[in-house]
Design an enzyme around this catalytic site. Sequence first.
Site, PDB file in Angstrom:
ATOM      1  N   LEU A  73       0.809  -1.216   0.000  1.00 28.32           N
ATOM      2  CA  LEU A  73       0.000   0.000   0.000  1.00 28.32           C
ATOM      3  C   LEU A  73       0.844   1.269   0.000  1.00 28.32           C
ATOM      4  O   LEU A  73       0.307   2.362  -0.209  1.00 28.32           O
ATOM      5  CB  LEU A  73      -0.952   0.001   1.207  1.00 28.32           C
ATOM      6  N   SER A 122     -13.798   2.881   9.946  1.00 28.57           N
ATOM      7  CA  SER A 122     -13.762   2.497  11.360  1.00 28.57           C
ATOM      8  C   SER A 122     -14.607   3.427  12.218  1.00 28.57           C
ATOM      9  O   SER A 122     -14.688   4.638  11.963  1.00 28.57           O
ATOM     10  CB  SER A 122     -12.311   2.528  11.857  1.00 28.57           C
ATOM     11  N   GLU A 156     -13.672   4.437  14.919  1.00 26.94           N
ATOM     12  CA  GLU A 156     -12.732   5.378  15.534  1.00 26.94           C
ATOM     13  C   GLU A 156     -12.796   6.751  14.856  1.00 26.94           C
ATOM     14  O   GLU A 156     -12.321   7.734  15.418  1.00 26.94           O
ATOM     15  CB  GLU A 156     -11.306   4.831  15.466  1.00 26.94           C
ATOM     16  N   TYR A 177      -4.711   7.188  13.963  1.00 24.02           N
ATOM     17  CA  TYR A 177      -5.393   6.114  13.249  1.00 24.02           C
ATOM     18  C   TYR A 177      -6.776   6.571  12.782  1.00 24.02           C
ATOM     19  O   TYR A 177      -7.154   6.389  11.618  1.00 24.02           O
ATOM     20  CB  TYR A 177      -5.523   4.887  14.150  1.00 24.02           C
ATOM     21  N   LYS A 199      -8.113   6.974   8.946  1.00 20.51           N
ATOM     22  CA  LYS A 199      -9.305   6.271   8.470  1.00 20.51           C
ATOM     23  C   LYS A 199     -10.330   7.250   7.902  1.00 20.51           C
ATOM     24  O   LYS A 199     -11.024   6.952   6.924  1.00 20.51           O
ATOM     25  CB  LYS A 199      -9.921   5.448   9.600  1.00 20.51           C
TER      26      LYS A 199
END
Length: 344
Positions: free
Chosen positions: A58, A134, A136, A158, A162
């Site tokens: 990635l 997510s 989150e 994170y 996302k």
Amino acid sequence: MSKRALITGITGQDGSYLAEHLLEQGYEVWGMVRGQANPHVARLRKHIGDIHLTTGDLLDQGSLISAIERVQPDEVYNLGAISYVPMSWQQAELTAEVTGMGVLRMLEAIRVVSGVGQSRTPGPGQIRFYQASSSEMFGMVRETPQNEKTPFHPRSPYGVAKAYGHYITQNYRESYGMFAVSGILFNHESPRRGAEFVTRKVSLGVARIKLGLADELRMGNLDARRDWGFAGDYARAMRLMLAQDTPEDYVIGTGQTRSVRELVELAFSTVGLNWRDYVVQDPRFTRPAEVDLLCADPKKAREQLGWEPEVGFEELVAMMVESDLRLLSSSSRPEDEPLSPDHW
């Protein structure tokens, strides 16, 4: 002819369950790995034998184009990420590159290989793309429960990465007419979860204490609440999203929350122990910016996808504790962990 799916992050928990589910549905399944000599690939094959592998990263646009050209998939599931939230503060830039920019690179690889431009709307045979978003992203929540229209306020690198992946997926859908969707998945666990995640930390800790291999379990914030479900159930939702006539985003969760304290209490009760005798709160395990309450509103998924979770919280916790008791009874070596969290 059977459909062909390409999964990034196939050596992780979600990738393994998704691969199993797609194989059951008659798919030809390909997994993208950074190197086929990776020992986690051999462990994956113990769970799922009938898969094909191709190399890709990635972080490398060219390798993604090559992977798409080689596999010629009908569907791409982008599950690859640096997915351990606490690590995202320690490696914020890498998290942004893999978890955020990696989504853009994969979308661009699909666009280039498919020959999609601003003047061309993809036809019915286009590659369909699933992005693993997510809960989150909600972070400091504006409303409870959270649905597809709830604003984002991520509280970790994170979560920020996302959110970027989610928005760039939406942008490619709207800009190029690509069939690109995001599944906003709430916490989903299993015996294959990495040992650093709180649910697996608890199940392993309880198993070690029960077997006499440890005498305490150190935990951070016991009051944080999460919407926990079984990863195998959530893999079914991923496929259903790409089987729809039109691309849309969906929140996937159980709609019920439990505290970390409830998780700990239930795990210890599974082996007949009182958690208060063994759990020590340690401030070192508290996040710099905590997410206190996440709870899904999965109404849209229930009504449009016909999706419902099948495994309840109590069954999930018992499943994980019993699995770790078996694992540690046979061998306590870390390399016997079923799968790896390092799966981009």
